[in-house]
Every structure is written in C-alpha cells, then in structure tokens.
Design an enzyme around this catalytic site. Structure first.
Site, PDB file in Angstrom:
ATOM      1  CD  GLU A   1      -3.132  -1.030   2.062  1.00 25.25           C
ATOM      2  OE1 GLU A   1      -3.136  -0.103   2.880  1.00 25.25           O
ATOM      3  OE2 GLU A   1      -4.063  -1.848   1.955  1.00 25.25           O
TER       4      GLU A   1
ATOM      5  CD  GLU B   1      -3.658  -6.096   4.101  1.00 22.26           C
ATOM      6  OE1 GLU B   1      -4.505  -5.299   4.546  1.00 22.26           O
ATOM      7  OE2 GLU B   1      -2.440  -5.877   4.145  1.00 22.26           O
TER       8      GLU B   1
HETATM    9  C1  BG6 Z   1      -4.423  -2.304   5.133  1.00 22.80           C
HETATM   10  C2  BG6 Z   1      -3.081  -2.600   5.678  1.00 22.80           C
HETATM   11  O1  BG6 Z   1      -4.406  -0.962   4.831  1.00 22.80           O
HETATM   12  O2  BG6 Z   1      -5.526  -2.404   5.935  1.00 22.80           O
HETATM   13  C3  BG6 Z   1      -3.059  -3.342   7.004  1.00 22.80           C
HETATM   14  O3  BG6 Z   1      -2.244  -3.231   4.761  1.00 22.80           O
HETATM   15  C4  BG6 Z   1      -4.199  -2.819   7.872  1.00 22.80           C
HETATM   16  O4  BG6 Z   1      -1.813  -3.178   7.587  1.00 22.80           O
HETATM   17  C5  BG6 Z   1      -5.496  -3.113   7.163  1.00 22.80           C
HETATM   18  O5  BG6 Z   1      -4.214  -3.331   9.159  1.00 22.80           O
HETATM   19  C6  BG6 Z   1      -6.721  -2.701   7.951  1.00 22.80           C
HETATM   20  O6  BG6 Z   1      -6.657  -1.366   8.322  1.00 22.80           O
HETATM   21  P1  BG6 Z   1      -6.785  -0.940   9.827  1.00 22.80           P
HETATM   22  O7  BG6 Z   1      -6.429   0.507   9.823  1.00 22.80           O
HETATM   23  O8  BG6 Z   1      -8.190  -1.165  10.196  1.00 22.80           O
HETATM   24  O9  BG6 Z   1      -5.840  -1.776  10.627  1.00 22.80           O
END
Ligand code: BG6
Length: 456
Positions: free
Chosen positions: A158, A358
């Site tokens: 990201e 993810e």
């Molecule tokens: C993504 C990242 O942006 O989203 C992760 O790669 C992150 O590291 C995930 O944890 C979820 O976002 P957040 O801010 O809810 O932890």
C-alpha cells in the site's frame, strides 16, 4: 470453480503481529516510536507472534491454508538498518521452514509500513535517495537468505498509505505545501526502490515471482454528472494509477504529471532512473480490498484538512454511497461486488495475474464463554469469496485469496478495539494478558470452505 492449485491463504504483517520489541537484535522501527493515542495498544507486543509463532503456524495448518502472507520487519532483518541481523534472519528462517513443513507457501512482503527509525532521523527516510539504496540492500539480504525457499514475494504494501502517513514515514514537515511535495518525492523514491529490488531479484531468485501489493481503489462517481465523472477519473489516477502504472510500466499518468508540475511538486529524478523504472516489470499484483470509494467533484466550501493527504487537492473529494451498508468500522460501506469490479479493471489495464492479499471485516468482537460468534465476518468473507469465484469462472487469472487477518493483530491505527482475525487474541489495549489464541466461528467456517473447495 476454484482450481486445485488455488492459494487459500491468510494474512498478517510484521509490525502488527510480531511484537518482540528490542528482542533478538531487532532495531528500532518507525512503528515502534510513533505516538499512538492514549489507551490504544502499540506494536511493541502486538499479538506476541514473536513468542507464539510455532503455535500460530500449527493453527494455520489446522485451518488448512496453503499460503501465509506476512511481512518481514525491516528492523528485524537489518537491525538498526545497515547490517544484517543474523538472529532476525534465523527467526524468519524458522517461520519459513515451519510453513514449508506444513505445506504452506510463505509469501512475504518486504516493506509493510515499518522501517528503521534511524533512517528517518539520519536522512529523512524516503525523502532521500539514500533510502533507496538501503532498501535495495535490505531486499538483497532477504533474497539471498530466503530466496532458495521463498518464491512468492511482495515489494511494498500500500504505497498510497505509507507515502502519506507521517506517523509511519516520518514526514512531519509543518509547511503543508512542502509536506505534499515531500510526499510525492517519497513515493517516487519508493517506486525506484521497488524497481531496483526487482532488478536484483531477477538475478538471485531466478524462479520466483514478485510484485507490488496495492490498496485497490474501486472508485465510483457520486452521480453521473460530468464533473463527478471527471472527479472519479482523476481520483483513479491519483489514488491508484500513479502507483500501479509506475510499478508495472515505470510511468505516471499524464494527469498526475501535469498536476504535480503545475504545483511545483514533481519529484526530482536522475537521468538513469527511466531505464530502471521501465525495464523491471513485476510478475503479479497483490490486491488489498476492504471497500469501494465514492468520489465527487470538489466544491469551494469543502474543507479537506482532516482528510488524508491523497484526498487533498482541487479535483476531487470523498462522496457518499447510499447504496452500501455501513458499519462503525467500515464507514465507506460493504461492497463485495467492488472486489470483482476493481480486479477486472486492474487486469484489463495491466494484464498480470493477481492474488487477494487482504480482505476482511473489522469488528469489535466480543468473547462469550470462550467463543467468538462472528457470523457478520463469515457473511463478509463468503460474499467476497463468491466474487473471486465469479472472476475466475470468467477466465481471469486469480492465483489466490488471503483474508485479513489470520489472527487478530494490532490495527494500523486503532489498536485491539478493531479486529479482523479468524483467530481471537485474548488481550486488550490495556491488558496484554497471555495473548491466548482462540479460533473464532469464522476460523471453522473458512476451514470448511477450504476443505470443500480443495476437493473441487
Ligand atoms: C491495510 C493494511 O491498509 O488495511 C493493514 O495493509 C491494515 O496493515 C489493514 O491493518 C486494515 O486497516 P486498519 O487501519 O483497520 O488496521
């Protein structure tokens, strides 16, 4: 239908899961020193994977996954930054070997939000080309030590987020104009570092695959008015194409170049960069997707000072999508079809295979009599996996699906009040307890899903 060789994975990242602050020769990272709001957990212990990794990989095996997407902590591999840390390398060798022993393909990302704090203090981190050289050195250490067994790699996780988030990259420039200029320079330097790392990767891990992990932007205009359509188009260029065009083709969208030139923010480049940027192409694209984004044209009265820097410009701002269900932690709304729409666009533009690195639902899970009944998460995962299947059935190349997150991890900015895991980690922001692992209902659901699909 999912094929036999489809990767059914689960994901974490180093600074969010590992902990082990100051242990095993680990250097101080940007993520160790950032100031988190009062009462919110930091990453010094996180999910204490550092002490639980063997048990965690056993749980992965029980879950039935055949891919583990994680990240190396730069400061565990390289200590304070400049010298390889053999204890850290041993730690990751143990993870890799144990995964392989269990039939789980290790899929690490080199840079997931965490970097040596010393680099930020010495030369402003990514603001300097010195950081490019240091990243390449770190990548080379990783390829040399792990490349004999690790064949799938992510470069940068990201880039949009990490080049903008001051608490992660150390860009605390008080002058807002200058801060934006620095942000674009840092992003350029990251792109250059990625390409130089790929160049070396080709020499060391000859039979490997490598690529960026993007925060996939599925941009909808708030209405069909021409100004909102144009705003959405510009948003695509500034939120996604500027990163992926660079990762794949080594170029920026023209609208981005024009805007940065107009503002005096176009990064400083060296004549030899162009060849490096255009020649070293990735093999795959990692897709991080949580929700789509609704965009509208900017009005003079809009105040964007509270929005992340990538939304601060004269062209577009965040809109509202009334068609999606929103929750406390998923404030843009839940949009499974967006996953399909976004991957289709990326494939049409770049023609590379993808892997979902993810995807998941944030929730403040409640432990009830030793169990977590997270049917809301099952529902989310089920719907998104269905979109992956649709994508594959239509002939698009999707290598795998790896939801966020394997176990609860410290959220990037909201501690343990916001969880995504298939496995509950019994700790709170204030009380670390023993970090006991408790599989949630979604764990057993995903286990069953994998089992059924592996049978075909
Ligand atoms: C993504 C990242 O942006 O989203 C992760 O790669 C992150 O590291 C995930 O944890 C979820 O976002 P957040 O801010 O809810 O932890």
């Amino acid at each position: 239908m999912f094929k036999e060789n489809f990767y059914w994975g689960a994901s974490t990242s180093g600074f969010q899961v590992e902990g082990g602050f100051g242990l095993g020769g680990k250097g101080v990272a940007s993520t160790d020193v950032r100031v988190v709001p009062e009462g919110i957990a930091d990453s010094k212990i996180a999910s204490d994977h550092f002490h639980h990794f063997l048990e965690d990989i056993d749980l992965m095996s029980e879950l039935g996954i055949n891919l583990y997407r994680f990240s190396f902590n730069w400061t565990r591999v390289m200590g304070e930054g400049r010298e390889a840390n053999l204890e850290g390398i041993k730690f990751y060798n143990q993870i890799i070997d144990k995964c392989l022993e269990k039939g789980i393909t290790p899929f690490p990302t080199l840079y997931h939000f965490e970097m040596p704090q010393s680099f930020i203090e010495e030369f402003g981190g990514w603001q300097s080309r010195e950081c490019v050289d240091q990243f390449v050195k770190y990548a080379e250490v990783c390829f040399n030590h792990f490349g004999d067994r690790v064949k799938m790699w992510g470069t940068i996780n990201e880039q949009m987020i990490v080049s903008a988030a001051s608490d992660l990259n150390g860009n605390h420039e008080p002058n807002q104009e200058l801060k934006m200029k620095k942000m674009y320079q840092m992003s350029y330097n990251m792109s250059l570092a990625e390409k130089k790392a790929i160049q070396i990767f080709r020499k060391i891990v000859k039979d490997g695959q490598i690529g960026p992990v993007c925060s996939m932007q599925v941009v909808y205009p708030e209405s069909p008015s021409p100004e909102n359509i144009l705003a959405a188009k510009n948003a695509e260029d500034f939120l996604q194409n500027c990163f992926l065009d660079m990762s794949v083709n080594g170029t920026y969208p023209l609208s981005y170049t024009n805007y940065l030139n107009k503002k005096g923010w176009y990064p400083e480049v060296e004549p030899e960069d162009n060849q490096i940027l255009t020649e070293n192409k990735p093999d795959l694209i990692g897709i991080n997707y949580y929700c789509s984004t609704c965009i509208r044209a900017k009005n003079d009265s809009d105040n964007d000072s509270k929005l992340p820097p990538f939304y601060r410009n004269e062209m577009f701002t965040l809109g509202n999508n009334p068609f999606l269900t929103k929750t406390k932690w998923m404030e843009f709304g839940i949009d499974p079809e967006g996953l399909y729409i976004g991957m289709r666009s990326i494939y049409e533009k770049y023609n590379l295979p993808m892997i979902v690195t993810e995807n998941g639902l944030a929730y403040s899970d409640i432990l009830e009599e030793g169990q977590i009944h997270d049917d809301y998460r099952i529902d989310y995962l089920e719907q998104h996996i269905a979109q992956c299947e649709r994508f594959i059935d239509e002939g698009y190349p999707l290598l795998g699906y790896s939801p966020w997150s394997f176990i609860d991890v410290v959220s990037s900015h909201q501690g343990f009040g916001k969880r995504y895991g298939l496995v509950y980690v019994d700790r709170t922001d204030a009380d670390v307890k023993e970090c006991k692992r408790i599989p949630k209902d979604s764990f057993y659901w995903y286990q069953d899903k994998i089992k059924k699909n592996k049978k075909g």
